[in-house]
Design a protein around this motif. Structure first.
Motif, PDB file in Angstrom:
ATOM      1  N   ALA A   1      36.489   0.871  71.012  1.00  0.00           N
ATOM      2  CA  ALA A   1      35.909   1.865  70.100  1.00  0.00           C
ATOM      3  C   ALA A   1      34.389   1.855  70.171  1.00  0.00           C
ATOM      4  N   ARG A   2      33.806   0.672  70.252  1.00  0.00           N
ATOM      5  CA  ARG A   2      32.354   0.550  70.302  1.00  0.00           C
ATOM      6  C   ARG A   2      31.791   1.213  71.561  1.00  0.00           C
ATOM      7  N   ASP A   3      32.501   1.069  72.670  1.00  0.00           N
ATOM      8  CA  ASP A   3      32.050   1.661  73.932  1.00  0.00           C
ATOM      9  C   ASP A   3      32.110   3.181  73.910  1.00  0.00           C
ATOM     10  N   LEU A   4      32.987   3.734  73.076  1.00  0.00           N
ATOM     11  CA  LEU A   4      33.185   5.186  73.050  1.00  0.00           C
ATOM     12  C   LEU A   4      32.343   5.906  72.001  1.00  0.00           C
ATOM     13  N   VAL A   5      31.680   5.150  71.133  1.00  0.00           N
ATOM     14  CA  VAL A   5      30.975   5.767  70.003  1.00  0.00           C
ATOM     15  C   VAL A   5      29.961   6.807  70.444  1.00  0.00           C
ATOM     16  N   SER A   6      29.135   6.470  71.406  1.00  0.00           N
ATOM     17  CA  SER A   6      28.048   7.369  71.803  1.00  0.00           C
ATOM     18  C   SER A   6      28.542   8.619  72.518  1.00  0.00           C
ATOM     19  N   GLU A   7      29.578   8.491  73.340  1.00  0.00           N
ATOM     20  CA  GLU A   7      30.028   9.639  74.139  1.00  0.00           C
ATOM     21  C   GLU A   7      31.167  10.415  73.494  1.00  0.00           C
ATOM     22  N   ASP A   8      31.990   9.756  72.701  1.00  0.00           N
ATOM     23  CA  ASP A   8      33.132  10.433  72.086  1.00  0.00           C
ATOM     24  C   ASP A   8      33.464   9.774  70.741  1.00  0.00           C
TER      25      ASP A   8
ATOM     26  N   CYS B   1      34.963  10.809  68.129  1.00  0.00           N
ATOM     27  CA  CYS B   1      36.326  11.045  67.637  1.00  0.00           C
ATOM     28  C   CYS B   1      37.315  10.078  68.271  1.00  0.00           C
ATOM     29  N   ALA B   2      37.150   9.852  69.577  1.00  0.00           N
ATOM     30  CA  ALA B   2      38.025   8.918  70.270  1.00  0.00           C
ATOM     31  C   ALA B   2      37.821   7.495  69.740  1.00  0.00           C
ATOM     32  N   ALA B   3      36.555   7.145  69.481  1.00  0.00           N
ATOM     33  CA  ALA B   3      36.260   5.820  68.941  1.00  0.00           C
ATOM     34  C   ALA B   3      36.937   5.637  67.589  1.00  0.00           C
ATOM     35  N   LYS B   4      36.870   6.684  66.763  1.00  0.00           N
ATOM     36  CA  LYS B   4      37.500   6.604  65.448  1.00  0.00           C
ATOM     37  C   LYS B   4      39.012   6.477  65.568  1.00  0.00           C
TER      38      LYS B   4
END
Length: 279
Positions: free
Chosen positions: A14-21, A23-26
């Motif tokens: 989730a942390r890796d996806l926060v900046s780019e996506d 919604c996916a991180a959530k």
């Protein structure tokens, strides 16, 4: 893969996806929380993402959930206290009158058992919010002040905060005095700025006497420099004792000051050092 490693993997993903996506991180974290509802790190990561995104409503709900489900986590108390100090205390207007005493009805309400999901709402006034802030700070510094390791700064903060609701905190104050006696010395240069309780002043004055154990107290600003000065000029014993006596006499004359004004000044003027010394 163990449950702990599963949690760490989901949080990292989730942390890796926060900046780019976001919604996916959530989505990853919602899945993680569903699978592991008792894992603190997952819920804290969800809160951090919402807070950083400035989604105050959802971040507030997550912080409240952590407060209810993980009350022993120091990170939760640190977050609550930092938010309170930065957003509330800095904007308080000191009151010149004593706070309204609790009525019998409010005392009865306070003694009633509360459910874990009760939400306490406070009016946006100095009289209501300042005591709440003081309680939060006290909870943060209490554990560090009374551990086996020495932390004079936290112990000094606790002494200042124990003036609130005195004499309810008298037994804990005496515990602080016992610890200072065991240490044989105590340093807190803000003492004469914020301690105006006459009972506390008497106890600290007693510590300097032979009967009190001749505890070495460094309560004056730049006392290390004063000690060097007195060693050269008048002699360390006479000079430091005289400075302490004069400071204590001045402090006794301040006992009539409005306590809430003093504690408000402590919160505002020492905000940076308070935040830096949080556990």
């Amino acid at each position: 893969m163990s449950a702990q490693k599963d949690c760490e993997f989901l949080v990292k993903r989730a942390r890796d996806l926060v900046s780019e996506d976001p919604c996916a991180a959530k989505a990853w974290l919602i899945t993680a929380r569903t699978l592991y509802p008792t894992d603190f790190n997952i819920q804290h990561e969800m809160y951090t993402i919402e807070r950083n995104a400035e989604k105050t409503a959802s971040a507030g709900r997550l912080l409240y959930d952590m407060f209810i489900n993980f009350p022993d986590q120091p990170v939760v108390w640190r977050e609550i206290t930092v938010i309170t100090l930065l957003d509330v205390v800095g904007g308080l207007v000191p009151q010149n009158q004593d706070p309204v005493k609790n009525t019998d009805e409010s005392g009865k309400d306070r003694n009633k058992p509360r459910k874990g999901n009760d939400l306490r709402l406070l009016p946006c006034t100095s009289k209501a919010i300042l005591p709440f802030c003081l309680q939060l700070m006290f909870a943060c510094f209490k554990l560090r002040a009374f551990t086996d390791s020495r932390d004079d700064l936290s112990l000094g903060h606790v002494v200042v905060l124990l003036q609130h609701d005195w004499p309810q905190g008298e037994s804990l104050f005496l515990k602080a005095i016992d610890k200072i006696c065991q240490q044989g010395s105590f340093q807190y240069e803000n003492f004469f700025n914020y301690v105006t309780n006459i009972d506390m002043l008497e106890e600290f004055a007693y510590l300097r006497t032979t009967e009190g154990g001749r505890v070495q107290l460094e309560l004056l600003p730049n006392q290390g420099m004063l000690i060097k000065h007195h060693t050269v000029t008048r002699g360390i014993t006479k000079g430091v004792k005289e400075d302490f006596r004069l400071a204590m006499e001045r402090q006794v004359s301040r006992c009539g000051e409005n306590l809430y004004t003093v504690l408000h000044r402590f919160c505002v003027n020492e905000k940076i050092i308070i935040i830096q010394s949080l556990p």
